[in-house]
Design a protein around this motif. Structure first.
Motif, PDB file in Angstrom:
ATOM      1  N   LEU A 142       4.028   1.188  19.947  1.00 26.06           N
ATOM      2  CA  LEU A 142       3.553  -0.178  19.707  1.00 26.06           C
ATOM      3  C   LEU A 142       4.538  -1.165  20.302  1.00 26.06           C
ATOM      4  CD1 LEU A 142       2.524   0.385  15.993  1.00 26.06           C
ATOM      5  CD2 LEU A 142       1.045   0.433  18.011  1.00 26.06           C
ATOM      6  N   GLY A 143       4.124  -2.388  20.464  1.00 28.19           N
ATOM      7  CA  GLY A 143       4.975  -3.395  21.072  1.00 28.19           C
ATOM      8  C   GLY A 143       6.219  -3.677  20.246  1.00 28.19           C
ATOM      9  N   ALA A 144       7.292  -4.095  20.948  1.00 24.06           N
ATOM     10  CA  ALA A 144       8.553  -4.424  20.262  1.00 24.06           C
ATOM     11  C   ALA A 144       8.522  -5.863  19.773  1.00 24.06           C
ATOM     12  CB  ALA A 144       9.729  -4.194  21.199  1.00 24.06           C
ATOM     13  N   THR A 145       7.368  -6.308  19.348  1.00 21.23           N
ATOM     14  CA  THR A 145       7.214  -7.646  18.784  1.00 21.23           C
ATOM     15  C   THR A 145       7.345  -7.550  17.268  1.00 21.23           C
ATOM     16  OG1 THR A 145       4.850  -7.275  18.632  1.00 21.23           O
ATOM     17  CG2 THR A 145       5.637  -8.368  20.621  1.00 21.23           C
ATOM     18  N   VAL A 146       7.391  -8.693  16.591  1.00 21.86           N
ATOM     19  CA  VAL A 146       7.440  -8.683  15.129  1.00 21.86           C
ATOM     20  C   VAL A 146       6.211  -7.968  14.580  1.00 21.86           C
ATOM     21  CG1 VAL A 146       7.396 -10.134  13.066  1.00 21.86           C
ATOM     22  CG2 VAL A 146       8.815 -10.788  15.028  1.00 21.86           C
ATOM     23  N   GLU A 147       5.035  -8.270  15.157  1.00 23.10           N
ATOM     24  CA  GLU A 147       3.800  -7.634  14.692  1.00 23.10           C
ATOM     25  C   GLU A 147       3.834  -6.125  14.944  1.00 23.10           C
ATOM     26  OE1 GLU A 147       3.758 -10.364  16.572  1.00 23.10           O
ATOM     27  OE2 GLU A 147       2.775 -11.891  15.338  1.00 23.10           O
ATOM     28  N   GLY A 148       4.335  -5.741  16.133  1.00 18.88           N
ATOM     29  CA  GLY A 148       4.408  -4.314  16.463  1.00 18.88           C
ATOM     30  C   GLY A 148       5.324  -3.583  15.494  1.00 18.88           C
ATOM     31  N   ALA A 149       6.468  -4.206  15.179  1.00 15.59           N
ATOM     32  CA  ALA A 149       7.431  -3.565  14.281  1.00 15.59           C
ATOM     33  C   ALA A 149       6.876  -3.450  12.867  1.00 15.59           C
ATOM     34  CB  ALA A 149       8.737  -4.360  14.281  1.00 15.59           C
ATOM     35  N   SER A 150       6.232  -4.512  12.374  1.00  9.17           N
ATOM     36  CA  SER A 150       5.712  -4.438  11.002  1.00  9.17           C
ATOM     37  C   SER A 150       4.530  -3.475  10.936  1.00  9.17           C
ATOM     38  CB  SER A 150       5.315  -5.827  10.481  1.00  9.17           C
ATOM     39  OG  SER A 150       4.348  -6.410  11.308  1.00  9.17           O
ATOM     40  N   THR A 151       3.758  -3.404  12.008  1.00  8.87           N
ATOM     41  CA  THR A 151       2.652  -2.449  12.043  1.00  8.87           C
ATOM     42  C   THR A 151       3.187  -1.020  12.044  1.00  8.87           C
ATOM     43  OG1 THR A 151       1.333  -4.047  13.288  1.00  8.87           O
ATOM     44  CG2 THR A 151       0.556  -1.775  13.275  1.00  8.87           C
ATOM     45  N   ALA A 152       4.287  -0.793  12.757  1.00  8.52           N
ATOM     46  CA  ALA A 152       4.888   0.541  12.801  1.00  8.52           C
ATOM     47  C   ALA A 152       5.371   0.962  11.418  1.00  8.52           C
ATOM     48  CB  ALA A 152       6.034   0.563  13.807  1.00  8.52           C
ATOM     49  N   HIS A 153       6.010   0.027  10.691  1.00 11.33           N
ATOM     50  CA  HIS A 153       6.464   0.344   9.330  1.00 11.33           C
ATOM     51  C   HIS A 153       5.290   0.665   8.412  1.00 11.33           C
ATOM     52  CE1 HIS A 153      10.406  -1.812  10.295  1.00 11.33           C
ATOM     53  NE2 HIS A 153      10.709  -0.581   9.996  1.00 11.33           N
ATOM     54  N   TRP A 154       4.280  -0.153   8.516  1.00 18.64           N
ATOM     55  CA  TRP A 154       3.091   0.046   7.682  1.00 18.64           C
ATOM     56  C   TRP A 154       2.434   1.394   7.988  1.00 18.64           C
ATOM     57  CZ3 TRP A 154      -1.973  -0.141   9.934  1.00 18.64           C
ATOM     58  CH2 TRP A 154      -3.027  -0.074   9.018  1.00 18.64           C
ATOM     59  N   LEU A 155       2.304   1.716   9.284  1.00 27.62           N
ATOM     60  CA  LEU A 155       1.694   2.984   9.680  1.00 27.62           C
ATOM     61  C   LEU A 155       2.517   4.174   9.197  1.00 27.62           C
ATOM     62  CD1 LEU A 155       0.389   2.846  13.364  1.00 27.62           C
ATOM     63  CD2 LEU A 155      -0.871   3.494  11.310  1.00 27.62           C
ATOM     64  N   THR A 156       3.842   4.052   9.320  1.00 29.06           N
ATOM     65  CA  THR A 156       4.728   5.139   8.893  1.00 29.06           C
ATOM     66  C   THR A 156       4.526   5.418   7.403  1.00 29.06           C
ATOM     67  OG1 THR A 156       6.311   4.441  10.572  1.00 29.06           O
ATOM     68  CG2 THR A 156       7.127   5.911   8.859  1.00 29.06           C
ATOM     69  N   ASP A 157       4.388   4.346   6.607  1.00 27.97           N
ATOM     70  CA  ASP A 157       4.136   4.512   5.170  1.00 27.97           C
ATOM     71  C   ASP A 157       2.794   5.201   4.918  1.00 27.97           C
ATOM     72  OD1 ASP A 157       6.505   3.375   4.522  1.00 27.97           O
ATOM     73  OD2 ASP A 157       5.688   1.410   3.984  1.00 27.97           O
ATOM     74  N   ARG A 158       1.798   4.745   5.653  1.00 27.30           N
ATOM     75  CA  ARG A 158       0.458   5.308   5.433  1.00 27.30           C
ATOM     76  C   ARG A 158       0.376   6.767   5.861  1.00 27.30           C
ATOM     77  NH1 ARG A 158      -3.644   1.882   4.349  1.00 27.30           N
ATOM     78  NH2 ARG A 158      -4.432   3.801   3.455  1.00 27.30           N
ATOM     79  N   LEU A 159       1.162   7.132   6.855  1.00 29.32           N
ATOM     80  CA  LEU A 159       1.110   8.502   7.387  1.00 29.32           C
ATOM     81  C   LEU A 159       2.011   9.453   6.608  1.00 29.32           C
ATOM     82  CD1 LEU A 159       1.087   7.619  11.186  1.00 29.32           C
ATOM     83  CD2 LEU A 159      -0.715   8.885   9.990  1.00 29.32           C
ATOM     84  N   ALA A 160       2.935   8.903   5.810  1.00 25.77           N
ATOM     85  CA  ALA A 160       3.918   9.740   5.112  1.00 25.77           C
ATOM     86  C   ALA A 160       3.278  10.858   4.286  1.00 25.77           C
ATOM     87  CB  ALA A 160       4.828   8.867   4.248  1.00 25.77           C
ATOM     88  N   PRO A 161       2.193  10.577   3.528  1.00 22.45           N
ATOM     89  CA  PRO A 161       1.607  11.651   2.708  1.00 22.45           C
ATOM     90  C   PRO A 161       1.100  12.847   3.523  1.00 22.45           C
ATOM     91  CG  PRO A 161       0.774   9.502   2.020  1.00 22.45           C
ATOM     92  CD  PRO A 161       1.530   9.280   3.297  1.00 22.45           C
ATOM     93  N   SER A 162       0.807  12.627   4.795  1.00 21.11           N
ATOM     94  CA  SER A 162       0.295  13.723   5.626  1.00 21.11           C
ATOM     95  C   SER A 162       1.388  14.728   5.946  1.00 21.11           C
ATOM     96  CB  SER A 162      -0.287  13.175   6.931  1.00 21.11           C
ATOM     97  OG  SER A 162       0.758  12.755   7.802  1.00 21.11           O
ATOM     98  N   GLY A 163       2.646  14.292   5.850  1.00 20.83           N
ATOM     99  CA  GLY A 163       3.752  15.185   6.150  1.00 20.83           C
ATOM    100  C   GLY A 163       4.038  15.357   7.632  1.00 20.83           C
ATOM    101  N   VAL A 164       3.249  14.718   8.484  1.00 19.90           N
ATOM    102  CA  VAL A 164       3.463  14.830   9.931  1.00 19.90           C
ATOM    103  C   VAL A 164       4.616  13.896  10.335  1.00 19.90           C
ATOM    104  CG1 VAL A 164       2.436  14.535  12.223  1.00 19.90           C
ATOM    105  CG2 VAL A 164       1.020  15.336  10.320  1.00 19.90           C
ATOM    106  N   PRO A 165       5.634  14.439  11.050  1.00 17.80           N
ATOM    107  CA  PRO A 165       6.729  13.575  11.496  1.00 17.80           C
ATOM    108  C   PRO A 165       6.223  12.430  12.382  1.00 17.80           C
ATOM    109  CG  PRO A 165       7.295  15.894  11.807  1.00 17.80           C
ATOM    110  CD  PRO A 165       5.842  15.845  11.427  1.00 17.80           C
ATOM    111  N   VAL A 166       6.727  11.233  12.111  1.00 19.28           N
ATOM    112  CA  VAL A 166       6.337  10.047  12.879  1.00 19.28           C
ATOM    113  C   VAL A 166       7.556   9.559  13.659  1.00 19.28           C
ATOM    114  CG1 VAL A 166       5.419   7.695  12.766  1.00 19.28           C
ATOM    115  CG2 VAL A 166       4.627   9.432  11.136  1.00 19.28           C
ATOM    116  N   THR A 167       7.390   9.336  14.955  1.00 18.35           N
ATOM    117  CA  THR A 167       8.490   8.819  15.772  1.00 18.35           C
ATOM    118  C   THR A 167       8.061   7.516  16.432  1.00 18.35           C
ATOM    119  OG1 THR A 167       7.755  10.078  17.697  1.00 18.35           O
ATOM    120  CG2 THR A 167       9.405  11.122  16.295  1.00 18.35           C
TER     121      THR A 167
END
Ligand SMILES: [Zn+2]
Length: 197
Positions: A142-167
């Motif tokens: 995702l973009g290195a913008t404020v929106e991109g960074a906050s979206t990445a954090h949000w996605l990482t949280d949402r994906l955490a229960p799946s157990g799949v490593p997120v980079t």
């Protein structure tokens, strides 16, 4: 001054990205002067694409097939999913040939100012893919913008229960929103320099 048909054509062309009124007039004139060679083939291509191209139900890519050619390609690495904001980013990564796995097109980034909330993004199919098994890494490009960074954090949280490593793609690489404007070497470096999200 112009016929209504010509004004209508110019008005529609002027709405395209990168074309203002002046460029739209030039494009319209070129088309009108060569109806057989340019205008009719363009009209046919537009109608054809409008009729056949749709969003892939798995990844959100645009294609005339569903699943799209990338999702259906058995030679792609099915264990890697690269998450991008838009189809333009997917095209850029494909042109650079730096990612041999699958994609997921999010359809934007979270933006309070832009009125884009979680429900506006293509999230559910990504969660389904992550929990279905077989995926070993989800790469956030995702973009290195404020929106991109906050979206990445949000996605990482949402994906955490799946157990799949997120980079996330490499830090310090100047991804300022659209991957589309980056050269192939920079895109490759960004993808290679990924780190845990
Ligand atoms: Zn697809």
């Amino acid at each position: 001054m112009n016929s209504p048909e010509i004004d209508h054509l110019i008005g529609l062309l002027a709405k395209l990205p990168g074309l203002g009124p002046r460029s739209a007039r030039r494009a319209a004139l070129r088309l009108l002067q060569q109806p057989q060679a340019r205008m009719l083939p363009l009209a046919a291509a537009l109608a054809d694409a409008a009729r056949t191209v749709q969003s892939c139900s798995l990844c959100g890519n645009l294609d005339s097939r569903d699943p799209c050619a990338i999702c259906a390609d058995p030679d792609r690495d099915q264990t890697l999913i690269c998450v991008v904001e838009g189809v333009g980013d997917l095209w850029a990564l494909e042109r650079a040939a730096v990612h041999r796995g699958l994609y997921h097109v999010l359809g934007g980034t979270l933006s309070a100012l832009g009125g884009v909330g979680p429900d506006d993004l293509n999230l559910r199919p990504l969660l389904d893919r992550a929990t279905a098994g077989g995926v070993v890494e989800i790469i956030l490009a995702l973009g290195a913008t404020v929106e991109g960074a906050s979206t990445a954090h949000w996605l990482t949280d949402r994906l955490a229960p799946s157990g799949v490593p997120v980079t996330r793609v490499g830090h310090g690489v100047p991804i300022g929103g659209a991957l589309d404007v980056l050269d192939d070497g920079t895109l490759g470096a960004a993808l290679r320099a990924r780190r845990p999200a």
